[in-house]
Scaffold this motif. Structure first.
Motif, PDB file in Angstrom:
ATOM      1  N   GLN A 190       0.820  -1.205   0.000  1.00  0.00           N
ATOM      2  CA  GLN A 190       0.000   0.000   0.000  1.00  0.00           C
ATOM      3  C   GLN A 190       0.855   1.256   0.000  1.00  0.00           C
ATOM      4  N   ASP A 211      -3.927  -0.272  -3.998  1.00  0.00           N
ATOM      5  CA  ASP A 211      -5.048   0.497  -3.457  1.00  0.00           C
ATOM      6  C   ASP A 211      -6.055  -0.506  -2.897  1.00  0.00           C
ATOM      7  N   TYR A 212      -6.097  -0.602  -1.581  1.00  0.00           N
ATOM      8  CA  TYR A 212      -6.929  -1.607  -0.925  1.00  0.00           C
ATOM      9  C   TYR A 212      -8.397  -1.451  -1.293  1.00  0.00           C
TER      10      TYR A 212
END
Length: 226
Positions: A190, A211-212
């Motif tokens: 991240q 990008d979680y």
């Protein structure tokens, strides 16, 4: 693992040269063949080290009971020469197979999401296996790119130098397998620290910022590949 505490000096001869003057130090010799020299500070970082595969030769000094000399040589011919002046402790311990670090919820979920959506790394990418086993621990994801080249993916929540080192060790082992080689690496996190990005790039490892929320489908589902 072998633990040696000794008063010693250390010389490195390779792409550069470096010298550690005489002082008491801890020397770790691990089952994977690595050798590292530590002082009583710097947290986990060694003063100098030699990554596997390498060979260790223990030789005498000048024959009159003087210093013992350890010579550690890696596959590139680089040398770490440890001159022992006084050995204070020398012991060996069998640690067995380590179960490995248990990832936190976010890292585990990132691995699961990325394995299910390998196409986000590139068109035509596919999954071989999650937690692919090696002698030094499992690779988070092993896959193939659109050209059929094997890819090892190491996933972190925050990407730092130790994560790059970990992936480097995996790549060294995987590239010895003729059924997998050549294997290239992808370091995915991240957030990737600048120093880790520089080291990864120097070693031919690609960096991916994850990008979680995007992987979960909340926002744009593309990764930013640098």
């Amino acid at each position: 693992m072998r633990l040696v505490i000794a008063r010693c000096s250390v010389d490195y001869a390779g792409r550069l040269t470096a010298h550690l003057p005489s002082a008491p130090r801890l020397i770790l010799v691990k089952a994977d063949g690595s050798v590292s020299i530590h002082a009583d500070d710097r947290a986990y970082k060694p003063l100098n080290w030699m990554s596997p595969p390498c060979t260790l030769k223990e030789g005498g000094g000048d024959g009159d009971g003087a210093e013992n000399v350890w010579t550690v040589v890696n596959k590139g011919g680089e040398k770490l020469i440890i001159t022992m002046e006084e050995v204070l402790h020398d012991s060996s311990h069998e640690l067995g197979i380590d179960p490995g670090l248990i990832k936190d919820g976010v890292e585990a979920h990132l691995q699961e999401l990325l394995a299910d959506r390998m196409e986000t790394l590139g068109e035509g990418w596919s999954l071989i296996r999650r937690e692919f086993p090696t002698a030094i621990g499992p690779v988070d994801i092993l896959g193939r790119d659109r050209d059929g080249v094997t890819v090892a993916v190491e996933i972190k929540r925050r990407g730092e130098i130790d994560g790059v080192e970990q992936l480097t060790r995996y790549l060294e082992l995987l590239n010895r397998d003729p059924h997998l080689a050549p294997v290239k690496g992808v370091f995915a996190a991240q957030e990737i620290k600048p120093q880790a990005r520089v080291l990864a790039t120097d070693r031919g490892i690609s960096c991916v910022t994850l990008d979680y929320n995007a992987l979960r489908g909340i926002q744009d589902d593309k990764l930013r590949l640098f």
